[in-house]
Design an enzyme around this catalytic site. Structure first.
Site, PDB file in Angstrom:
ATOM      1  N   HIS A 117      96.201 104.934  14.983  1.00  0.00           N
ATOM      2  CA  HIS A 117      94.969 104.776  14.211  1.00  0.00           C
ATOM      3  C   HIS A 117      94.744 105.999  13.313  1.00  0.00           C
ATOM      4  CE1 HIS A 117      90.651 103.772  13.622  1.00  0.00           C
ATOM      5  NE2 HIS A 117      90.521 105.088  13.658  1.00  0.00           N
ATOM      6  N   GLU A 118      94.903 107.184  13.857  1.00  0.00           N
ATOM      7  CA  GLU A 118      94.685 108.409  13.085  1.00  0.00           C
ATOM      8  C   GLU A 118      95.745 108.579  11.997  1.00  0.00           C
ATOM      9  OE1 GLU A 118      91.904 109.987  13.207  1.00  0.00           O
ATOM     10  OE2 GLU A 118      91.266 108.731  14.888  1.00  0.00           O
ATOM     11  N   HIS A 145      94.721 106.733   8.962  1.00  0.00           N
ATOM     12  CA  HIS A 145      93.740 107.477   8.160  1.00  0.00           C
ATOM     13  C   HIS A 145      94.441 108.492   7.266  1.00  0.00           C
ATOM     14  CE1 HIS A 145      90.052 105.853   9.706  1.00  0.00           C
ATOM     15  NE2 HIS A 145      90.363 106.156  10.967  1.00  0.00           N
TER      16      HIS A 145
END
Length: 94
Positions: A37-38, A41
């Site tokens: 998920h990071e 980003h």
């Protein structure tokens, strides 16, 4: 960001106290999902980057300042203005 708004650098800060060795597969999967998920980003999938996306020909999908009517002369970087959440204002242009 580079000359066509792509991210050029990113970091992820893992908290060792939260990443202790885990024996449960579910806990390991959660840590892996959080890391993925990071990473998304970092590569540009975040609300503050959506206005910087480009079309197939490489043209900005959102008009840049000072060409956009809602920009002020105080937008020296040429990026779309920010909204109240700190994200760039996104155009609805196709």
């Amino acid at each position: 960001r580079d000359q066509i708004d792509r991210p050029t650098f990113g970091t992820i800060n893992f908290c060792p106290s939260q990443m202790e060795p885990k024996t449960e597969a579910r806990a390991k999967q959660h840590d892996l999902s959080t890391a993925i998920h990071e990473i998304f980003h970092i590569v540009g999938f975040s609300p503050s980057s959506f206005a910087l996306f480009r079309d197939a020909e490489g043209n900005p999908r959102t008009p840049r300042c000072p060409d956009a009517s809602d920009c002020s002369p105080s937008d020296p970087d040429g990026l779309p203005p920010l909204d109240s959440t700190g994200s760039h204002v996104i155009s609805t242009r196709n």
